[in-house]
Design a protein around this motif. Structure first.
Motif, PDB file in Angstrom:
ATOM      1  N   VAL A   1      43.470  34.797  31.564  1.00  0.00           N
ATOM      2  CA  VAL A   1      43.460  35.231  32.963  1.00  0.00           C
ATOM      3  C   VAL A   1      43.126  34.055  33.874  1.00  0.00           C
ATOM      4  O   VAL A   1      43.775  33.842  34.907  1.00  0.00           O
ATOM      5  CB  VAL A   1      42.440  36.368  33.178  1.00  0.00           C
ATOM      6  CG1 VAL A   1      42.289  36.661  34.667  1.00  0.00           C
ATOM      7  CG2 VAL A   1      42.860  37.623  32.451  1.00  0.00           C
TER       8      VAL A   1
ATOM      9  N   PRO B   1      48.182  38.947  35.846  1.00  0.00           N
ATOM     10  CA  PRO B   1      46.750  38.737  35.587  1.00  0.00           C
ATOM     11  C   PRO B   1      45.913  39.992  35.790  1.00  0.00           C
ATOM     12  O   PRO B   1      44.933  40.220  35.074  1.00  0.00           O
ATOM     13  CB  PRO B   1      46.345  37.625  36.561  1.00  0.00           C
ATOM     14  CG  PRO B   1      47.459  37.483  37.519  1.00  0.00           C
ATOM     15  CD  PRO B   1      48.681  38.012  36.865  1.00  0.00           C
TER      16      PRO B   1
ATOM     17  N   LEU C   1      43.562  41.729  33.087  1.00  0.00           N
ATOM     18  CA  LEU C   1      42.164  42.095  33.356  1.00  0.00           C
ATOM     19  C   LEU C   1      41.902  43.578  33.094  1.00  0.00           C
ATOM     20  O   LEU C   1      40.756  43.984  32.894  1.00  0.00           O
ATOM     21  CB  LEU C   1      41.804  41.779  34.810  1.00  0.00           C
ATOM     22  CG  LEU C   1      41.438  40.327  35.133  1.00  0.00           C
ATOM     23  CD1 LEU C   1      41.333  40.147  36.645  1.00  0.00           C
ATOM     24  CD2 LEU C   1      40.129  39.937  34.463  1.00  0.00           C
TER      25      LEU C   1
END
Length: 200
Positions: free
Chosen positions: A46, A146, A150
């Motif tokens: 990430v 991303p 997450l």
């Protein structure tokens, strides 16, 4: 202005700060692939995506602020963006985070756009003008991945982030496809209004 001076020298520059940043972004693709597929280190992956996204904005900003625009940079930056738009979806598909039909749609769009490049070159063009909705779609997709990554943790905050990530992905996919339609309309206009160049 004498030939070969001024703007020509500026456009021919290779070793500029923005170009160095672009090359660093290129290297980050390999880092991301390793973190996702080999190390399975989602947290650092990430961070790598976020760093790449930030550096993409920074290199364009510095090119203008430092007056370091170059012909290489104009080719390098979008090429690296395209590599990211190929590598990231495939990795997410391999990891089972995004359905393959979405990934196939994204990749097919880019393949079809690449297929019309010979038509543009036959008319003396290298590429079509960038469409704002296409840039917005790319931004939404590069934000979505991303966020989806997450969203893989088993926590409430992660599930909320995952929902936001999917919203960005659907929004970005829609704009990406609409931009594709607009590009095809532009190609049709080019074919109808511009004659072929000699040898094209």
């Amino acid at each position: 202005m004498p030939a070969g001076s001024g703007t020509d020298r500026t456009q021919d520059r290779v070793l500029t700060v923005p170009n160095v940043i672009s090359l660093a972004r290129l290297g980050l693709i390999g880092v991301f692939l390793y973190l996702m597929l080999v190390a399975r280190a989602d947290g650092p992956a990430v961070a790598t995506l976020m760093l790449s996204g930030a550096s993409d904005w920074v290199d364009g900003k510095l090119a203008r602020l430092l007056d370091q625009s170059s012909a290489l940079g104009a080719l390098l930056d979008p090429a690296i963006d395209r590599l990211y738009m190929v590598a990231i979806p495939i990795v997410f598909g391999v990891r089972g985070m995004v359905p393959w039909w979405i990934i196939g749609t994204l990749l097919a769009r880019d393949v079809l756009l690449a297929a019309v490049l010979p038509v543009l070159r036959s008319r003396g063009l290298i590429a079509l003008p960038v469409i704002y909705i296409g840039k917005a779609g790319t931004f939404a997709l590069m934000s979505a991945f991303p966020l989806i990554l997450l969203g893989q943790w088993d926590a409430l905050w992660s599930r909320v982030v995952l929902s936001v990530g999917w919203a960005f992905l659907i929004w970005g996919l829609g704009m990406y496809l609409w931009a594709f339609v607009l590009y095809l309309i532009q190609v049709r206009l080019v074919v109808r209004t511009m004659p072929k160049v000699p040898g094209g």
